[in-house]
Design a protein around this motif. Structure first.
Motif, mmCIF file in Angstrom:
data_model
loop_
_atom_site.group_PDB
_atom_site.id
_atom_site.type_symbol
_atom_site.label_atom_id
_atom_site.label_comp_id
_atom_site.label_asym_id
_atom_site.label_seq_id
_atom_site.Cartn_x
_atom_site.Cartn_y
_atom_site.Cartn_z
ATOM 1 N N ALA A 1 -29.377 14.016 -16.662
ATOM 2 C CA ALA A 1 -30.279 13.519 -17.692
ATOM 3 C C ALA A 1 -29.869 14.053 -19.066
ATOM 4 C CB ALA A 1 -31.709 13.940 -17.376
ATOM 5 N N GLY A 2 -29.874 13.167 -20.049
ATOM 6 C CA GLY A 2 -29.622 13.553 -21.435
ATOM 7 C C GLY A 2 -28.178 13.761 -21.827
ATOM 8 N N VAL A 3 -27.235 13.575 -20.926
ATOM 9 C CA VAL A 3 -25.825 13.857 -21.199
ATOM 10 C C VAL A 3 -25.269 13.017 -22.341
ATOM 11 C CG1 VAL A 3 -23.508 13.566 -20.213
ATOM 12 C CG2 VAL A 3 -25.259 14.802 -18.953
ATOM 13 N N PHE A 4 -25.748 11.783 -22.461
ATOM 14 C CA PHE A 4 -25.228 10.907 -23.502
ATOM 15 C C PHE A 4 -26.100 10.890 -24.750
ATOM 16 C CE2 PHE A 4 -22.850 9.528 -19.838
ATOM 17 C CZ PHE A 4 -21.585 9.399 -20.377
ATOM 18 N N GLY A 5 -26.957 11.893 -24.903
ATOM 19 C CA GLY A 5 -27.779 12.035 -26.095
ATOM 20 C C GLY A 5 -28.995 11.133 -26.080
ATOM 21 N N SER A 6 -29.924 11.424 -26.987
ATOM 22 C CA SER A 6 -31.158 10.639 -27.119
ATOM 23 C C SER A 6 -31.813 10.371 -25.766
ATOM 24 C CB SER A 6 -30.884 9.314 -27.834
ATOM 25 O OG SER A 6 -30.368 9.554 -29.097
ATOM 26 N N MET A 7 -31.811 11.374 -24.919
ATOM 27 C CA MET A 7 -32.426 11.289 -23.590
ATOM 28 C C MET A 7 -31.790 10.211 -22.715
ATOM 29 S SD MET A 7 -34.453 13.765 -23.376
ATOM 30 C CE MET A 7 -35.208 13.348 -21.824
ATOM 31 N N ALA A 8 -30.504 10.006 -22.838
ATOM 32 C CA ALA A 8 -29.818 9.001 -22.031
ATOM 33 C C ALA A 8 -28.846 9.679 -21.078
ATOM 34 C CB ALA A 8 -29.076 8.013 -22.925
ATOM 35 N N PRO A 9 -28.971 9.475 -19.821
ATOM 36 C CA PRO A 9 -30.065 8.767 -19.177
ATOM 37 C C PRO A 9 -31.337 9.615 -19.162
ATOM 38 C CG PRO A 9 -28.589 9.638 -17.512
ATOM 39 C CD PRO A 9 -27.970 9.944 -18.845
ATOM 40 N N GLY B 1 -17.657 18.150 -13.628
ATOM 41 C CA GLY B 1 -18.239 19.148 -12.744
ATOM 42 C C GLY B 1 -19.502 19.776 -13.283
ATOM 43 N N ILE B 2 -19.864 19.475 -14.514
ATOM 44 C CA ILE B 2 -21.074 20.046 -15.111
ATOM 45 C C ILE B 2 -22.004 18.931 -15.561
ATOM 46 C CG2 ILE B 2 -22.004 21.522 -16.946
ATOM 47 C CD1 ILE B 2 -19.291 23.007 -16.889
ATOM 48 N N ALA B 3 -21.607 18.178 -16.583
ATOM 49 C CA ALA B 3 -22.449 17.111 -17.122
ATOM 50 C C ALA B 3 -22.430 15.883 -16.213
ATOM 51 C CB ALA B 3 -21.986 16.731 -18.525
ATOM 52 N N ILE B 4 -21.273 15.608 -15.636
ATOM 53 C CA ILE B 4 -21.116 14.506 -14.688
ATOM 54 C C ILE B 4 -20.439 15.088 -13.460
ATOM 55 C CG2 ILE B 4 -20.092 12.243 -14.262
ATOM 56 C CD1 ILE B 4 -20.259 11.732 -17.282
ATOM 57 N N GLN C 1 -10.644 11.021 -27.001
ATOM 58 C CA GLN C 1 -11.171 12.210 -27.657
ATOM 59 C C GLN C 1 -12.675 12.106 -27.929
ATOM 60 O OE1 GLN C 1 -9.398 15.031 -28.164
ATOM 61 N NE2 GLN C 1 -11.297 15.999 -28.823
ATOM 62 N N ALA C 2 -13.155 10.923 -28.287
ATOM 63 C CA ALA C 2 -14.577 10.761 -28.606
ATOM 64 C C ALA C 2 -15.456 11.135 -27.417
ATOM 65 C CB ALA C 2 -14.859 9.325 -29.048
ATOM 66 N N ILE C 3 -15.152 10.598 -26.260
ATOM 67 C CA ILE C 3 -15.975 10.865 -25.076
ATOM 68 C C ILE C 3 -15.742 12.285 -24.561
ATOM 69 C CG2 ILE C 3 -14.388 9.929 -23.335
ATOM 70 C CD1 ILE C 3 -18.138 9.329 -23.290
ATOM 71 N N THR C 4 -14.512 12.749 -24.620
ATOM 72 C CA THR C 4 -14.202 14.107 -24.154
ATOM 73 C C THR C 4 -14.949 15.148 -24.969
ATOM 74 O OG1 THR C 4 -12.019 13.370 -23.435
ATOM 75 C CG2 THR C 4 -12.325 15.737 -23.689
ATOM 76 N N SER C 5 -14.944 15.005 -26.285
ATOM 77 C CA SER C 5 -15.650 15.957 -27.160
ATOM 78 C C SER C 5 -17.147 15.935 -26.888
ATOM 79 C CB SER C 5 -15.396 15.623 -28.632
ATOM 80 O OG SER C 5 -14.038 15.762 -28.937
ATOM 81 N N HIS C 6 -17.702 14.751 -26.793
ATOM 82 C CA HIS C 6 -19.142 14.639 -26.548
ATOM 83 C C HIS C 6 -19.529 15.304 -25.227
ATOM 84 C CE1 HIS C 6 -23.184 13.012 -26.719
ATOM 85 N NE2 HIS C 6 -23.032 12.799 -25.419
ATOM 86 N N LEU C 7 -18.781 15.007 -24.167
ATOM 87 C CA LEU C 7 -19.106 15.571 -22.858
ATOM 88 C C LEU C 7 -18.891 17.083 -22.814
ATOM 89 C CD1 LEU C 7 -17.821 12.805 -20.431
ATOM 90 C CD2 LEU C 7 -20.192 13.341 -21.050
ATOM 91 N N SER C 8 -17.912 17.588 -23.557
ATOM 92 C CA SER C 8 -17.689 19.046 -23.607
ATOM 93 C C SER C 8 -18.888 19.757 -24.205
ATOM 94 C CB SER C 8 -16.439 19.365 -24.424
ATOM 95 O OG SER C 8 -15.298 18.887 -23.776
ATOM 96 N N GLU D 1 -23.981 22.903 -23.261
ATOM 97 C CA GLU D 1 -25.445 23.028 -23.351
ATOM 98 C C GLU D 1 -26.072 23.140 -21.965
ATOM 99 O OE1 GLU D 1 -26.461 19.540 -25.587
ATOM 100 O OE2 GLU D 1 -25.977 20.481 -27.510
ATOM 101 N N ILE D 2 -25.605 22.332 -21.033
ATOM 102 C CA ILE D 2 -26.128 22.356 -19.664
ATOM 103 C C ILE D 2 -25.825 23.699 -19.006
ATOM 104 C CG2 ILE D 2 -25.810 21.383 -17.348
ATOM 105 C CD1 ILE D 2 -25.426 18.641 -18.844
ATOM 106 N N ALA D 3 -24.610 24.196 -19.180
ATOM 107 C CA ALA D 3 -24.236 25.489 -18.592
ATOM 108 C C ALA D 3 -25.115 26.609 -19.141
ATOM 109 C CB ALA D 3 -22.759 25.774 -18.855
#
Length: 175
Positions: free
Chosen positions: A58-66, A93-96, A145-152, A157-159
């Motif tokens: 939950a929330g991995v893609f920002g603005s509570m998405a998913p 392994g963390i966000a997804i 790079q866009a998706i990699t940076s966001h997910l990192s 934050e999740i960790a």
């Protein structure tokens, strides 16, 4: 193989519905620029599935998405920044996280009139087959790079949240 868990909530013209309850003729909210705002469901495939599934927290893609954790099949496209990414390529392994589908897992594949991003628990998912000749259609791209940076950032934050939760349960922790 594309698809989502049968208990996933999909945004229709009449509000959220379980993916397993969708049927031909229903209208789903499309969120792809340049695409008609509602796409008609042509069909639904119920797929008994064994194998790896991806848990998008939950929330991995920002603005509570998913809005809640989302279980997707590896080839399902996730829309971020106007591009569609294969969710199986985004596992960190963390966000997804990659998991094995539980026994009796059923996935739903939605067939639309066109290729679009639809709202699923607040996250845009790629549905339908892409037509390269269609201008403005979603483009499936490799991890960049866009998706990699966001997910990192999301993973960090999740960790931190998980570490704080664990330490708060230790003996002598202050509440």
């Amino acid at each position: 193989m594309r698809g989502m868990a049968a208990d996933t909530r999909v945004m229709t013209k009449r509000g959220d519905r379980l993916a397993a309850k969708l049927g031909p003729g229903m209208l789903l909210l499309a969120v792809t620029p340049g695409i008609v705002p509602f796409q008609r469901v042509l069909g639904i495939r119920h797929l008994p599935y064994r194998g790896p599934i991806m848990r998008v927290l939950a929330g991995v893609f920002g603005s509570m998405a998913p809005k809640d954790d989302l279980l997707l099949l590896p080839d399902q496209g996730v829309v971020f920044g106007g591009k569609a990414y294969r969710v199986g390529d985004l596992v960190d392994g963390i966000a997804i996280r990659r998991e094995e589908a539980p026994a009796n897992f059923n996935a739903i594949e939605i067939l639309l009139e066109g290729h679009a991003g639809i709202l699923v628990q607040g996250l845009a998912l790629e549905v339908g087959l892409p037509d390269p000749a269609t201008p403005g259609a979603l483009k499936r791209v490799a991890v960049d790079q866009a998706i990699t940076s966001h997910l990192s950032i999301a993973a960090a934050e999740i960790a931190l949240e998980e570490a704080a939760e664990v330490s708060s349960k230790l003996p002598g922790a202050k509440v």
